[in-house]
Design an enzyme around this catalytic site. Structure first.
Site, PDB file in Angstrom:
ATOM      1  N   CYS A   7       0.852  -1.202   0.000  1.00 24.34           N
ATOM      2  CA  CYS A   7       0.000   0.000   0.000  1.00 24.34           C
ATOM      3  C   CYS A   7       0.885   1.249   0.000  1.00 24.34           C
ATOM      4  O   CYS A   7       0.591   2.221  -0.710  1.00 24.34           O
ATOM      5  CB  CYS A   7      -0.927   0.019   1.208  1.00 24.34           C
ATOM      6  SG  CYS A   7      -2.412  -0.985   1.048  1.00 24.34           S
ATOM      7  N   ASP A  30      10.844  -6.308  -8.506  1.00 20.42           N
ATOM      8  CA  ASP A  30      11.045  -7.026  -7.253  1.00 20.42           C
ATOM      9  C   ASP A  30      12.434  -6.692  -6.712  1.00 20.42           C
ATOM     10  O   ASP A  30      13.413  -6.661  -7.466  1.00 20.42           O
ATOM     11  CB  ASP A  30      10.896  -8.535  -7.479  1.00 20.42           C
ATOM     12  CG  ASP A  30      10.708  -9.291  -6.179  1.00 20.42           C
ATOM     13  OD1 ASP A  30       9.605  -9.841  -5.967  1.00 20.42           O
ATOM     14  OD2 ASP A  30      11.656  -9.337  -5.371  1.00 20.42           O
ATOM     15  N   HIS A  46      -6.189  -2.615  -1.408  1.00 17.97           N
ATOM     16  CA  HIS A  46      -5.610  -3.626  -0.526  1.00 17.97           C
ATOM     17  C   HIS A  46      -6.498  -4.859  -0.500  1.00 17.97           C
ATOM     18  O   HIS A  46      -7.600  -4.841   0.043  1.00 17.97           O
ATOM     19  CB  HIS A  46      -5.426  -3.096   0.899  1.00 17.97           C
ATOM     20  CG  HIS A  46      -4.775  -4.113   1.792  1.00 17.97           C
ATOM     21  ND1 HIS A  46      -3.403  -4.208   1.919  1.00 17.97           N
ATOM     22  CD2 HIS A  46      -5.297  -5.110   2.532  1.00 17.97           C
ATOM     23  CE1 HIS A  46      -3.121  -5.223   2.726  1.00 17.97           C
ATOM     24  NE2 HIS A  46      -4.256  -5.781   3.108  1.00 17.97           N
ATOM     25  N   ASN A  87       1.595 -16.154  -5.423  1.00 18.90           N
ATOM     26  CA  ASN A  87       1.785 -16.991  -4.242  1.00 18.90           C
ATOM     27  C   ASN A  87       0.594 -16.725  -3.319  1.00 18.90           C
ATOM     28  O   ASN A  87       0.195 -15.566  -3.138  1.00 18.90           O
ATOM     29  CB  ASN A  87       3.096 -16.634  -3.536  1.00 18.90           C
ATOM     30  CG  ASN A  87       4.310 -16.965  -4.398  1.00 18.90           C
ATOM     31  OD1 ASN A  87       4.292 -17.931  -5.158  1.00 18.90           O
ATOM     32  ND2 ASN A  87       5.359 -16.170  -4.291  1.00 18.90           N
ATOM     33  N   GLY A  93       3.967 -19.644  -0.266  1.00 13.42           N
ATOM     34  CA  GLY A  93       5.155 -18.805  -0.412  1.00 13.42           C
ATOM     35  C   GLY A  93       4.890 -17.315  -0.331  1.00 13.42           C
ATOM     36  O   GLY A  93       5.788 -16.506  -0.549  1.00 13.42           O
ATOM     37  N   HIS A 100      -0.429  -9.507  -5.319  1.00 12.68           N
ATOM     38  CA  HIS A 100       0.505  -9.075  -6.366  1.00 12.68           C
ATOM     39  C   HIS A 100       0.745 -10.228  -7.320  1.00 12.68           C
ATOM     40  O   HIS A 100       0.820 -11.382  -6.925  1.00 12.68           O
ATOM     41  CB  HIS A 100       1.833  -8.580  -5.776  1.00 12.68           C
ATOM     42  CG  HIS A 100       2.456  -9.522  -4.798  1.00 12.68           C
ATOM     43  ND1 HIS A 100       2.032  -9.621  -3.491  1.00 12.68           N
ATOM     44  CD2 HIS A 100       3.462 -10.407  -4.941  1.00 12.68           C
ATOM     45  CE1 HIS A 100       2.755 -10.543  -2.873  1.00 12.68           C
ATOM     46  NE2 HIS A 100       3.628 -11.047  -3.732  1.00 12.68           N
ATOM     47  N   HIS A 102       3.371 -11.844  -9.888  1.00 12.48           N
ATOM     48  CA  HIS A 102       4.786 -11.879 -10.259  1.00 12.48           C
ATOM     49  C   HIS A 102       4.903 -12.106 -11.762  1.00 12.48           C
ATOM     50  O   HIS A 102       4.196 -12.943 -12.320  1.00 12.48           O
ATOM     51  CB  HIS A 102       5.517 -13.041  -9.580  1.00 12.48           C
ATOM     52  CG  HIS A 102       5.694 -12.927  -8.106  1.00 12.48           C
ATOM     53  ND1 HIS A 102       6.886 -12.528  -7.525  1.00 12.48           N
ATOM     54  CD2 HIS A 102       4.846 -13.174  -7.080  1.00 12.48           C
ATOM     55  CE1 HIS A 102       6.769 -12.547  -6.220  1.00 12.48           C
ATOM     56  NE2 HIS A 102       5.538 -12.943  -5.903  1.00 12.48           N
TER      57      HIS A 102
HETATM   58  P1  5GP Z   1       5.465 -13.027  -2.238  1.00 13.38           P
HETATM   59  O1  5GP Z   1       6.428 -14.065  -1.727  1.00 13.38           O
HETATM   60  O2  5GP Z   1       4.677 -12.397  -1.118  1.00 13.38           O
HETATM   61  O3  5GP Z   1       4.608 -13.526  -3.356  1.00 13.38           O
HETATM   62  O4  5GP Z   1       6.367 -11.929  -2.914  1.00 13.38           O
HETATM   63  C1  5GP Z   1       6.749 -10.742  -2.305  1.00 13.38           C
HETATM   64  C2  5GP Z   1       7.878 -10.185  -3.120  1.00 13.38           C
HETATM   65  O5  5GP Z   1       8.078  -8.844  -2.726  1.00 13.38           O
HETATM   66  C3  5GP Z   1       9.203 -10.911  -2.918  1.00 13.38           C
HETATM   67  O6  5GP Z   1       9.626 -11.471  -4.155  1.00 13.38           O
HETATM   68  C4  5GP Z   1      10.136  -9.816  -2.411  1.00 13.38           C
HETATM   69  O7  5GP Z   1      11.439  -9.913  -2.959  1.00 13.38           O
HETATM   70  C5  5GP Z   1       9.439  -8.550  -2.817  1.00 13.38           C
HETATM   71  N1  5GP Z   1       9.680  -7.434  -1.924  1.00 13.38           N
HETATM   72  C6  5GP Z   1       9.663  -7.457  -0.568  1.00 13.38           C
HETATM   73  N2  5GP Z   1       9.915  -6.240  -0.065  1.00 13.38           N
HETATM   74  C7  5GP Z   1      10.081  -5.415  -1.148  1.00 13.38           C
HETATM   75  C8  5GP Z   1      10.354  -4.026  -1.262  1.00 13.38           C
HETATM   76  O8  5GP Z   1      10.496  -3.284  -0.282  1.00 13.38           O
HETATM   77  N3  5GP Z   1      10.467  -3.526  -2.531  1.00 13.38           N
HETATM   78  C9  5GP Z   1      10.316  -4.308  -3.627  1.00 13.38           C
HETATM   79  N4  5GP Z   1      10.453  -3.700  -4.826  1.00 13.38           N
HETATM   80  N5  5GP Z   1      10.043  -5.626  -3.550  1.00 13.38           N
HETATM   81  C10 5GP Z   1       9.926  -6.171  -2.327  1.00 13.38           C
HETATM   82 ZN    ZN Z   2      -1.856  -3.220   1.177  1.00  7.89          ZN
END
Ligand code: 5GP
Ligand code: ZN
Length: 107
Positions: A7, A30, A46, A87, A93, A100, A102
Site C-alpha cells: 500500500c 522485485d 488492498h 503466491n 510462499g 501481487h 509476479h
Molecule cells: P510473495 O512471496 O509475497 O509472493 O512476494 C513478495 C515479493 O516482494 C518478494 O519477491 C520480495 O522480494 C518482494 N519485496 C519485498 N519487499 C520489497 C520491497 O520493499 N520492494 C520491492 N520492490 N520488492 C519487495
Molecule cells: Zn496493502
C-alpha cells in the site's frame, strides 16, 4: 492498511521506482529478483491474497494480467517468454499480504 508495504509503495510513499501506473495498479521491480526481469504488478486496492477476492475484484484481476502482457512487450521478453504467478498464503510462499502478480523472464 497503514502498515502494509505494498500500500505504501502503491501510494508513492517510498522511493521505489514505479515503472507503470494507472488509477487501479502499479508495476515495480522485485527487490530480490529471481530472473533477469522480475516485476510485481500490484493493485492499489488492498486485497490480502487470492483467497480474499470478491466478485467486484474480477476486473482488477483482469487488468493485472493484461498489464503483465503489456509490460512483457515493453521489457522485450514477450517473444522469449515469461511466467506469471500468484503466491497464496504462507504455504504458497506469500510473504507480503497484499495481492501481487509476479512476472519473471528474460533468461
Ligand atoms: P510473495 O512471496 O509475497 O509472493 O512476494 C513478495 C515479493 O516482494 C518478494 O519477491 C520480495 O522480494 C518482494 N519485496 C519485498 N519487499 C520489497 C520491497 O520493499 N520492494 C520491492 N520492490 N520488492 C519487495
Ligand atoms: Zn496493502
Amino acid at each position: 492498511m497503514g502498515d502494509c508495504l505494498f500500500c505504501s509503495i502503491a501510494g508513492g510513499k517510498t522511493d521505489t521506482e514505479i515503472l507503470h501506473e494507472t488509477e487501479d495498479l502499479v508495476v515495480f521491480r522485485d527487490i530480490n529478483p529471481h530472473a533477469p526481469v522480475h516485476l510485481l504488478i500490484v493493485p492499489k486496492k488492498h486485497i490480502r491474497s487470492i483467497n480474499d477476492l470478491r466478485p467486484e475484484d474480477l476486473e482488477i484481476v483482469s487488468k493485472l494480467i493484461y498489464t503483465a502482457k503489456e509490460m512483457a512487450g515493453r521489457m522485450k521478453i514477450n517473444e522469449s517468454g515469461y511466467r506469471l504467478f500468484f503466491n497464496v498464503e504462507k504455504g504458497g510462499g506469500q510473504v507480503i499480504f497484499h495481492l501481487h502478480l509476479h512476472m519473471i523472464g528474460g533468461w
